[in-house]
Design an enzyme around this catalytic site. Sequence first.
Site, mmCIF file in Angstrom:
data_model
loop_
_atom_site.group_PDB
_atom_site.id
_atom_site.type_symbol
_atom_site.label_atom_id
_atom_site.label_comp_id
_atom_site.label_asym_id
_atom_site.label_seq_id
_atom_site.Cartn_x
_atom_site.Cartn_y
_atom_site.Cartn_z
ATOM 1 N N GLY A 44 -15.653 -24.406 -60.178
ATOM 2 C CA GLY A 44 -14.852 -23.189 -60.023
ATOM 3 C C GLY A 44 -15.767 -21.988 -59.864
ATOM 4 N N SER A 77 -20.848 -25.417 -58.518
ATOM 5 C CA SER A 77 -20.916 -26.498 -57.528
ATOM 6 C C SER A 77 -19.981 -26.245 -56.342
ATOM 7 C CB SER A 77 -20.649 -27.867 -58.173
ATOM 8 O OG SER A 77 -19.503 -27.850 -58.990
ATOM 9 N N ASP A 81 -18.442 -18.236 -8.444
ATOM 10 C CA ASP A 81 -17.389 -17.225 -8.541
ATOM 11 C C ASP A 81 -16.377 -17.736 -9.554
ATOM 12 O OD1 ASP A 81 -15.749 -15.047 -7.972
ATOM 13 O OD2 ASP A 81 -14.715 -16.117 -6.372
ATOM 14 N N SER A 109 -14.672 -11.664 -5.770
ATOM 15 C CA SER A 109 -14.811 -12.432 -4.543
ATOM 16 C C SER A 109 -15.258 -11.537 -3.387
ATOM 17 C CB SER A 109 -13.494 -13.125 -4.199
ATOM 18 O OG SER A 109 -13.089 -13.952 -5.261
ATOM 19 N N ASP A 135 -16.116 3.705 -3.834
ATOM 20 C CA ASP A 135 -15.549 4.455 -2.705
ATOM 21 C C ASP A 135 -14.178 5.028 -3.060
ATOM 22 O OD1 ASP A 135 -14.912 1.640 -2.785
ATOM 23 O OD2 ASP A 135 -13.801 1.896 -0.910
ATOM 24 N N GLY A 151 -10.776 -14.496 -12.739
ATOM 25 C CA GLY A 151 -10.629 -13.460 -13.739
ATOM 26 C C GLY A 151 -9.333 -13.553 -14.533
ATOM 27 N N SER A 208 -17.680 -22.466 -68.475
ATOM 28 C CA SER A 208 -18.530 -22.630 -69.655
ATOM 29 C C SER A 208 -17.727 -22.465 -70.940
ATOM 30 C CB SER A 208 -19.676 -21.614 -69.643
ATOM 31 O OG SER A 208 -20.489 -21.869 -68.526
ATOM 32 N N ALA A 267 -14.517 -18.106 -63.819
ATOM 33 C CA ALA A 267 -13.232 -18.817 -63.882
ATOM 34 C C ALA A 267 -12.991 -19.381 -65.277
ATOM 35 C CB ALA A 267 -13.199 -19.947 -62.844
ATOM 36 N N GLY A 268 -14.065 -19.525 -66.082
ATOM 37 C CA GLY A 268 -13.896 -20.007 -67.452
ATOM 38 C C GLY A 268 -14.494 -21.385 -67.696
#
Lengths: 264, 636
Positions: free
Chosen positions: B472, B546, B103, B34, B161, B106, B479, B476-477
């Site tokens: 899965g 999938s 403004d 400000s 300053d 903060g 197939s 993961a099994g």
Amino acid sequence: MNHLDELEAQSIYIFREAFNRIDNIAMLWSLGKDSNVMLWLARKAFFGHVPFPVMHVDTGKKFKEMYAFRDRYAKEWNLKFIREECPPVEATDETLPPAARSAARKTLGLKAAIEKHKFNALFAGIRRDEEALRAKERVFSPRGETGQWDFRDQPPEFWDQYKTDFPPGTHLRVHPLLHWTEIDIWRYSAREGIPLISLYFANNGKRYRSLGDEDITFPVDSTASTVDEIVEELLTTKVSERAGRAMDHEAEDSFERLRAEGYM
Amino acid sequence: MNAGPISATAAATRAAARQLLRIVIVGHVDHGKSTLVGRLFHDTGSLPDGKFEAIRKMCERRGMPFEWAFLMDAMQAERDQGITIDTAQIWFKTEKRDYTIIDAPGHKEFLKNMITGAAQSDAAVLVIDATEGVQEQSRRHGYLLHLLGVRQIAVAVNKMDAVGYREDVFTKIEAEYRDYLASIGVTPTFVVPVSAREGDNIATRSQAMEWYDGPTVVGALDSFQLPATSVDRPLRFPIQDVYKFDDRRILAGRIESGRLHVGDELMFSPSNNTARVKSIEVWPEPSDSDARPNTVGAGQCIGITLDDQLFVERGEMASHTTNPPVETEVFRAKLFWLGRKPLEKGKIYKMKIGTGEAQVTVQEIEHVLDTTDLSSSTTSKVERNQVGEVVLRSRRMLALDEHTRNGRTGRFVLIDGYDIAGGGIISMEGYADQRQLVTQRAKNITRVQHGVPTDERERQNGHKGGVLWFTGLSGAGKSTLATKLERALFDRGYQTYVLDGDNIRFGLNANLGFSPEERAENIRRVGEVAALFSRAGLLTITAFISPYQSDRERARKAAGEHFHEVYIKADLGTCEERDPKGLYAKARTGEIKDFTGISAPYEAPDTAELIIDTSNLSIDQALEELLGYVEKTFRS
């Protein structure tokens, strides 16, 4: 798009958003330069129609030029016009300074009108550059059940996503001109050919910069008698717009108190 | 009584030439935002008469030294506490142009107000106190500015300053903050050492810091660019409302990007209807009909009529037929949360995107980011004032854009109860544009009745047809179990067949790769084939990762009530250990991109009919469970 086109587009967006999201909304028409621009923008947004009521909350103390203006254009522009009266000054908070009490009549009149017509929201033509507190306003600004403004906890507002979901009973102020400045209003009025009240133009070295009630509004020194000259004057003046509005200056927080209670 | 209509004048013409830039001032509390604003006003001669005096009086009344901050802090509470509570705006001008200064508070508690201010800005000045250095809010604000889309940032290192105008103090802060900004992809336009209180390097060059050769704050502001319009991008015209005035049906809204001409063919998403623009409507109506606009562009609020009386409603997005928006029901987002209650996984929120609304579920909270040090953690909540990376799923198809492609249509807010509780930007990384999957191209087609009714098939086979959809992770099994189940079922007299991922990609889907869109199309085709097989009376087993819920839902829709989702479940660690095809190893080295579980999402089913947990069951045990399920479900 130039600057005025951008301001216009933003206002139209706000109008359409509010009209779509809020049932039973009306516009406040105080007959001053800002609300005349607001009305014009509404007609643009809705292709010449104003699909909601336009309400003047009348203190009975406006200038005669303002009443003449109102009566003519309410008819010519085919407005759904409503006039509501304000209660007498005795009905206001007696701890307020005198001019602020006079202004508080409008707040009471407004609350009564909202109650009577069951308006869920009102369009109001305030601008951020008018007054430091208005600079903190939201475009969609919720009010409490008694009309008060909780300026310490306002909803976030970003990306043109306004807060339009409210618990039943909430009242809203919608501000389509919040992002405009006084000079923008004049330049736009000139560009669009919006009718203007003669009091704004200099007469015997004085003109009104802001029009309120006749008894608490004072003219400023000016020789500006055309819109061009007014714009030139505003580009160089260091007098604030509301310098002629007595109620702002009585105490450090008098305007804040008025606004918190529901003043515009 | 009134001056009557007046024509456009010289003043109005000049107005068009003058530019306006909106600047937000942000930073940690007490770092002097400000004060900087007050000083900017004073030093550019922008203060109204009496304002300086009024501030002096306010300070005297409070028995304190002169405080510039009172210029912006309009509320009594702000002046009493010496903090900014809500965002304020004020106007000033330089030789070059007009500015709106916003403004922003903060204080951490007022982050929603800081965001409200910052989101309206074209550029920002971020203030850092030289005596305190980079603080929590300095970092958080830098991050949020970027997320909100503010790309021009000047950093003002204030109170020089108080540190004896020392170059080394400035250089250290500059280096530290530039490093932080660089890590989030931001390059500050300037870093300026200033003293707001004393007026060093605000509007005039500081005598005390001759070692600095960059611009003043005003110089930095004047160097910023006006926001670029996006007329050259693809057309995005979200419908805000539909008005029926004087027998015209006007579609109203703002063009977010691109241009639109009378005669253009428009496509409306997500409905996918098309029609041509018949007229662009304006008020006041031009007296000469040739003066009606023929073309409009980004930023304009417009109204159009169509040549076809389509049903179009608020929330639909109009585009041209080329370069339309993405259609999807799931996307990723980076969002900041402002809600009183934390954002939670599994919770449903109302999302507003442009003019549209949808219910979205928080499917995943991938990370919660600490914006102060950019460390991330995995939790199921995003607390107030935190930034989270999430996956959101909608109940209906959405039309949107990736934020990197279109900032305006790639962002949204979430509503919790009645409140705007968060805002976010969209990424489609790892997710498919589903437009192609839901668009049916052929018209004039009718279904043909089969010669053999379903119940006759069932009677002859001794079982119902159906789909056992195995999903899965790789490894993961799926197939293994699918082929073993196929054998076992065949031995028990079932008509059965396995559709396996790799096999299908040799033939039917040989033209598809592994982008999210192609994976989705792969699954769409398999779903349709499985549904056909099932109607033919076969018990079809599919073995596909999938990964996307939307794709499995589409397959379910194709097969109807005979669809059974089977989640072959194993955790990533187990699968990676098995790695039967050596794919995880390749994915880890980056040789395979978009690999599910590593670099692409896997959305586990939450409504599977059966879950087979292969990390706990042996193959035989798993098979037994599957057989039991089939016997119970499909035997007629």
